[in-house]
Scaffold this motif. Structure first.
Motif, PDB file in Angstrom:
ATOM      1  N   ASP A 225       0.252  -4.040  33.645  1.00 19.26           N
ATOM      2  CA  ASP A 225       1.476  -4.835  33.573  1.00 19.26           C
ATOM      3  C   ASP A 225       2.578  -4.258  34.457  1.00 19.26           C
ATOM      4  N   ALA A 226       2.223  -3.411  35.422  1.00 16.28           N
ATOM      5  CA  ALA A 226       3.214  -2.748  36.258  1.00 16.28           C
ATOM      6  C   ALA A 226       4.005  -3.752  37.089  1.00 16.28           C
ATOM      7  N   GLU A 227       5.284  -3.459  37.266  1.00 14.15           N
ATOM      8  CA  GLU A 227       6.146  -4.279  38.109  1.00 14.15           C
ATOM      9  C   GLU A 227       5.980  -3.864  39.571  1.00 14.15           C
ATOM     10  N   PRO A 228       5.932  -4.823  40.483  1.00 13.97           N
ATOM     11  CA  PRO A 228       5.818  -4.487  41.910  1.00 13.97           C
ATOM     12  C   PRO A 228       7.004  -3.658  42.381  1.00 13.97           C
ATOM     13  N   ALA A 229       6.719  -2.651  43.221  1.00 14.82           N
ATOM     14  CA  ALA A 229       7.770  -1.794  43.766  1.00 14.82           C
ATOM     15  C   ALA A 229       7.220  -1.034  44.959  1.00 14.82           C
ATOM     16  N   SER A 230       8.119  -0.515  45.761  1.00 11.44           N
ATOM     17  CA  SER A 230       7.766   0.337  46.897  1.00 11.44           C
ATOM     18  C   SER A 230       8.675   1.553  46.903  1.00 11.44           C
ATOM     19  N   PHE A 231       8.244   2.582  47.643  1.00  9.30           N
ATOM     20  CA  PHE A 231       9.036   3.791  47.827  1.00  9.30           C
ATOM     21  C   PHE A 231       9.110   4.114  49.309  1.00  9.30           C
ATOM     22  N   LEU A 232      10.143   4.817  49.677  1.00  9.84           N
ATOM     23  CA  LEU A 232      10.265   5.331  51.031  1.00  9.84           C
ATOM     24  C   LEU A 232       9.675   6.737  51.046  1.00  9.84           C
ATOM     25  N   GLU A 233       8.337   6.797  50.913  1.00  8.92           N
ATOM     26  CA  GLU A 233       7.614   8.063  50.952  1.00  8.92           C
ATOM     27  C   GLU A 233       7.406   8.482  52.410  1.00  8.92           C
ATOM     28  N   PRO A 234       7.049   9.745  52.655  1.00 13.55           N
ATOM     29  CA  PRO A 234       6.763  10.141  54.043  1.00 13.55           C
ATOM     30  C   PRO A 234       5.636   9.286  54.622  1.00 13.55           C
ATOM     31  N   PRO A 235       5.855   8.640  55.758  1.00 12.13           N
ATOM     32  CA  PRO A 235       4.792   7.849  56.377  1.00 12.13           C
ATOM     33  C   PRO A 235       3.711   8.765  56.944  1.00 12.13           C
ATOM     34  N   ALA A 236       2.570   8.172  57.281  1.00 13.94           N
ATOM     35  CA  ALA A 236       1.449   8.979  57.769  1.00 13.94           C
ATOM     36  C   ALA A 236       0.505   8.115  58.574  1.00 13.94           C
ATOM     37  N   MET A 237      -0.392   8.791  59.278  1.00 13.31           N
ATOM     38  CA  MET A 237      -1.494   8.139  59.973  1.00 13.31           C
ATOM     39  C   MET A 237      -2.776   8.875  59.619  1.00 13.31           C
ATOM     40  N   LEU A 238      -3.905   8.320  60.017  1.00 11.42           N
ATOM     41  CA  LEU A 238      -5.192   8.999  59.859  1.00 11.42           C
ATOM     42  C   LEU A 238      -5.747   9.353  61.224  1.00 11.42           C
ATOM     43  N   LEU A 239      -6.470  10.462  61.278  1.00 10.22           N
ATOM     44  CA  LEU A 239      -7.219  10.847  62.467  1.00 10.22           C
ATOM     45  C   LEU A 239      -8.678  10.981  62.073  1.00 10.22           C
ATOM     46  N   HIS A 240      -9.543  10.246  62.760  1.00 14.25           N
ATOM     47  CA  HIS A 240     -10.988  10.298  62.511  1.00 14.25           C
ATOM     48  C   HIS A 240     -11.615  11.059  63.675  1.00 14.25           C
ATOM     49  N   HIS A 241     -12.243  12.182  63.369  1.00 16.43           N
ATOM     50  CA  HIS A 241     -12.761  13.080  64.405  1.00 16.43           C
ATOM     51  C   HIS A 241     -14.284  13.125  64.320  1.00 16.43           C
ATOM     52  N   TRP A 242     -14.921  12.678  65.391  1.00 16.55           N
ATOM     53  CA  TRP A 242     -16.388  12.645  65.437  1.00 16.55           C
ATOM     54  C   TRP A 242     -16.912  13.717  66.373  1.00 16.55           C
ATOM     55  N   THR A 243     -17.870  14.525  65.899  1.00 15.23           N
ATOM     56  CA  THR A 243     -18.651  15.403  66.763  1.00 15.23           C
ATOM     57  C   THR A 243     -20.110  15.273  66.355  1.00 15.23           C
ATOM     58  N   GLU A 244     -20.991  15.639  67.259  1.00 17.43           N
ATOM     59  CA  GLU A 244     -22.421  15.559  66.955  1.00 17.43           C
ATOM     60  C   GLU A 244     -22.805  16.482  65.808  1.00 17.43           C
ATOM     61  N   THR A 245     -22.121  17.616  65.685  1.00 19.00           N
ATOM     62  CA  THR A 245     -22.506  18.599  64.670  1.00 19.00           C
ATOM     63  C   THR A 245     -21.953  18.274  63.293  1.00 19.00           C
ATOM     64  N   THR A 246     -20.741  17.723  63.220  1.00 18.66           N
ATOM     65  CA  THR A 246     -20.121  17.479  61.917  1.00 18.66           C
ATOM     66  C   THR A 246     -20.156  16.025  61.490  1.00 18.66           C
ATOM     67  N   GLY A 247     -20.468  15.112  62.410  1.00 21.90           N
ATOM     68  CA  GLY A 247     -20.301  13.706  62.092  1.00 21.90           C
ATOM     69  C   GLY A 247     -18.820  13.363  62.078  1.00 21.90           C
ATOM     70  N   LEU A 248     -18.428  12.463  61.187  1.00 20.69           N
ATOM     71  CA  LEU A 248     -17.043  11.984  61.164  1.00 20.69           C
ATOM     72  C   LEU A 248     -16.257  12.671  60.054  1.00 20.69           C
ATOM     73  N   VAL A 249     -15.137  13.288  60.433  1.00 19.09           N
ATOM     74  CA  VAL A 249     -14.203  13.900  59.492  1.00 19.09           C
ATOM     75  C   VAL A 249     -12.880  13.155  59.600  1.00 19.09           C
ATOM     76  N   THR A 250     -12.322  12.745  58.461  1.00 23.53           N
ATOM     77  CA  THR A 250     -11.061  12.010  58.446  1.00 23.53           C
ATOM     78  C   THR A 250      -9.942  12.921  57.966  1.00 23.53           C
ATOM     79  N   HIS A 251      -8.849  12.971  58.743  1.00 27.54           N
ATOM     80  CA  HIS A 251      -7.678  13.784  58.434  1.00 27.54           C
ATOM     81  C   HIS A 251      -6.490  12.877  58.134  1.00 27.54           C
ATOM     82  N   TYR A 252      -5.674  13.294  57.166  1.00 23.17           N
ATOM     83  CA  TYR A 252      -4.417  12.620  56.820  1.00 23.17           C
ATOM     84  C   TYR A 252      -3.285  13.383  57.478  1.00 23.17           C
ATOM     85  N   LEU A 253      -2.492  12.714  58.320  1.00 24.26           N
ATOM     86  CA  LEU A 253      -1.456  13.389  59.096  1.00 24.26           C
ATOM     87  C   LEU A 253      -0.092  12.778  58.804  1.00 24.26           C
TER      88      LEU A 253
END
Length: 265
Positions: A225-253
């Motif tokens: 029953d939560a009411e809709p709302a937003s916050f001005l939290e720190p924005p971010a992006m993702l970085l997806h890093h692919w190498t043959e040895t590790t495959g895909l690793v996703t970072h939150y930046l």
């Protein structure tokens, strides 16, 4: 291969504020500044929808101006706040985008990871939907390169987040999409936006993640029953890093300039 993933900038005409409160244009400019400072530079930038807030030509003019200087390959898909034909016109110089109909694409010449865009938007609606045409198209595209690591981009996530007022507008037909993905083990991630938060979940035999917005964050309220709302939290992006040895690793930046670096860890 390094893949930068931004979402939901909700750009406005110059001098206008997002929801009359937040300078989303300035926040996206900060995200692009962060992008420019990355070392090594990404091989490609993904933008998973809601490029603008109201689908207006004036907003797309701002988007075109801001994105013109990134100096990196850019792949874009629309969101529910985008207007499909205005979006198509704004990005007409992007040859991977279809000249008519849904804006699906498959791009394989930017590195070892293949990038597939699935347009699940429904013009005039805020929910998404995996139509038969979309799932048949995706099944065929994935079948064409079964051994190539692949990312699938879409806007609305086809899962229930637990945030009731955003789940009303998720992507319908998730079971049909999951059935397609489960047949194609090369899909490393399903990349979404829309929720204005980072989430991850198992889906269709792979991992689904959502990128935060470069603007506001949808409030993490899990009561039914939560009411809709937003916050001005720190924005971010993702970085997806692919190498043959590790495959895909996703970072939150997080986006911004922070104290440091310090000589310890």
């Amino acid at each position: 291969m390094l893949i930068a993933h931004l979402s939901d900038p909700h750009l406005r005409p110059k001098t206008h504020l997002y929801q009359d409160l937040v300078d989303s244009n300035a926040m996206f400019e900060a995200a692009l500044d962060q992008l420019a400072r990355l070392d090594p530079r990404p091989d490609v930038v993904l933008l998973t929808g809601d490029v603008v807030d109201e689908g207006m030509a004036e907003e797309y003019a701002v988007a075109a101006e801001m994105l013109a200087g990134i100096g990196l390959p850019l792949l874009v898909i629309p969101g529910n706040h985008d207007e499909r034909e205005a979006f198509r016109a704004c990005f007409a110089g992007h040859p991977y985008l279809a000249k008519a109909g849904p804006l699906h694409f498959a791009v394989g010449d930017l590195g070892p990871v293949r990038l597939v865009g699935l347009d699940v938007t429904v013009p005039g609606e805020h929910y998404g939907e995996v139509a038969d045409e979309a799932r048949f198209w995706l099944d065929s595209v994935l079948a064409a390169e079964p051994d190539r690591p692949t990312l699938v981009m879409m806007h609305q996530p086809p899962i229930v987040s637990g945030i009731p007022y955003i789940d009303d507008y998720n992507c319908r037909g998730g079971d049909r999409l999951a059935a397609v993905l489960s047949r194609h083990g090369q899909v490393e991630r399903v990349l979404c936006g829309h929720v204005h938060r980072f989430m991850q979940a198992r889906f269709g035999g792979t991992l689904l993640v959502t990128a935060p917005s470069t603007a506001t964050a949808i409030a993490l309220r899990l009561r039914p029953d939560a009411e809709p709302a937003s916050f001005l939290e720190p924005p971010a992006m993702l970085l997806h890093h692919w190498t043959e040895t590790t495959g895909l690793v996703t970072h939150y930046l997080p986006i911004g300039r922070f104290p440091g670096p310090y000589p310890f860890f």
